[in-house]
Design an enzyme around this catalytic site. Structure first.
Site, mmCIF file in Angstrom:
data_model
loop_
_atom_site.group_PDB
_atom_site.id
_atom_site.type_symbol
_atom_site.label_atom_id
_atom_site.label_comp_id
_atom_site.label_asym_id
_atom_site.label_seq_id
_atom_site.Cartn_x
_atom_site.Cartn_y
_atom_site.Cartn_z
ATOM 1 N N SER A 101 23.798 27.663 -9.817
ATOM 2 C CA SER A 101 24.203 28.510 -10.936
ATOM 3 C C SER A 101 25.322 27.804 -11.688
ATOM 4 C CB SER A 101 24.707 29.864 -10.418
ATOM 5 O OG SER A 101 25.395 30.576 -11.433
ATOM 6 N N TYR A 128 31.190 33.697 -4.119
ATOM 7 C CA TYR A 128 29.872 33.389 -4.694
ATOM 8 C C TYR A 128 29.903 32.039 -5.408
ATOM 9 C CZ TYR A 128 25.788 33.646 -7.741
ATOM 10 O OH TYR A 128 24.616 33.360 -8.399
#
Length: 263
Positions: A101, A128
């Protein structure tokens, strides 16, 4: 769309290392059964794994009761173990796609003097982002360790394994299911601006199938284009340290790599 062929589902829980090992064992045992009456190289070329996409992941999960970082376990440790165990069963000219990501640009990672990962983020976002950075660093180290062309016993170059890191962009999926209700409520008006799951899969499909990528690995792809990863994502020393520490955490060692002969 009617496609030829068939599919089969198998249980795999990336949070459970024993589940990952059992999944990989079954895949390899199927190949071993075929190799009894055939040339192992021919079996691997025709029936070996041709594509591994590490796509599953979590976001917004709470820390474990013991303080364990569940983002790191589900998004990095599990896929790392699965990849390491599946590589011997992968066919020549196969591909590995690691779904990361752009959040990895906000991630950071450091190691203490013993080579262990330092600190556990107290909030889900840095946890994350760190796990997505680990995906990029894993891709970088795999690129270094897995040549796209490798020399066989007859000194001929054979296709190896190509590795790609991709970013799907913001996608409206169940990834946000662990958010508290008020965050999900605030997110609802923005979801129409997100990509659909089909659109979000485009980068992974591009990395998995594009002929323009044949014979070369790419560290980070976004919108079907090569994009430079973050400075930490391109740090070879960090990638090497993370590989060693992750191997320790999942119960694999460098000697196992040498014995299996794929690094």
């Amino acid at each position: 769309m009617n496609l030829p062929g068939s599919s089969e589902c198998a249980r795999l829980d990336l949070m459970d290392f024993s589940s990952v090992r059992e999944f990989a064992r079954k895949q390899k045992s199927e190949l071993s059964a075929l190799e009894k009456n055939s040339d192992p190289k021919e079996v691997l070329a025709s029936r070996g794994v041709k594509l591994l996409v590490n796509n599953a992941g979590v976001m917004g999960v709470a820390m474990g009761a013991d303080g364990e970082d569940h983002h790191l376990r589900a998004n990095h440790l599990g896929p790392f173990l699965l990849t390491r165990l599946m590589i011997p069963a992968m066919a020549p000219a196969s591909r590995i796609v690691n779904v990361s990501s752009r959040a990895h640009f906000k991630g950071s990672i450091a190691f203490d003097q013993d080579g262990h990962i330092q600190g556990t983020p107290s909030w889900w976002w840095p946890a994350y982002a760190r796990s997505k950075l680990c995906n990029v660093l894993m891709t970088a180290e795999l690129r270094r360790r897995l040549p796209v062309l490798k020399e066989d016993a007859s000194s001929k170059c054979q296709p190896g394994i190509c590795v790609y890191g991709v970013s799907p962009g913001p996608v409206a999926t169940s990834l946000f299911r662990y958010f508290p209700w008020w965050m999900q409520w605030l997110l609802q008006p923005l979801l129409p601006l997100f990509r659909t799951p089909t659109q979000g899969a485009e980068s992974s499909m591009f990395a998995a199938t594009s002929q323009t990528l044949e014979g070369r690995s790419v560290l980070f792809i976004h919108d079907n284009k090569h994009v430079e990863a973050s400075a930490q994502g391109r740090d070879t020393e960090l990638a090497t340290k993370l590989w060693a520490e992750t191997s320790r955490l999942v119960g694999l060692g460098s000697e196992e790599d040498k014995q299996q002969g794929y690094f």
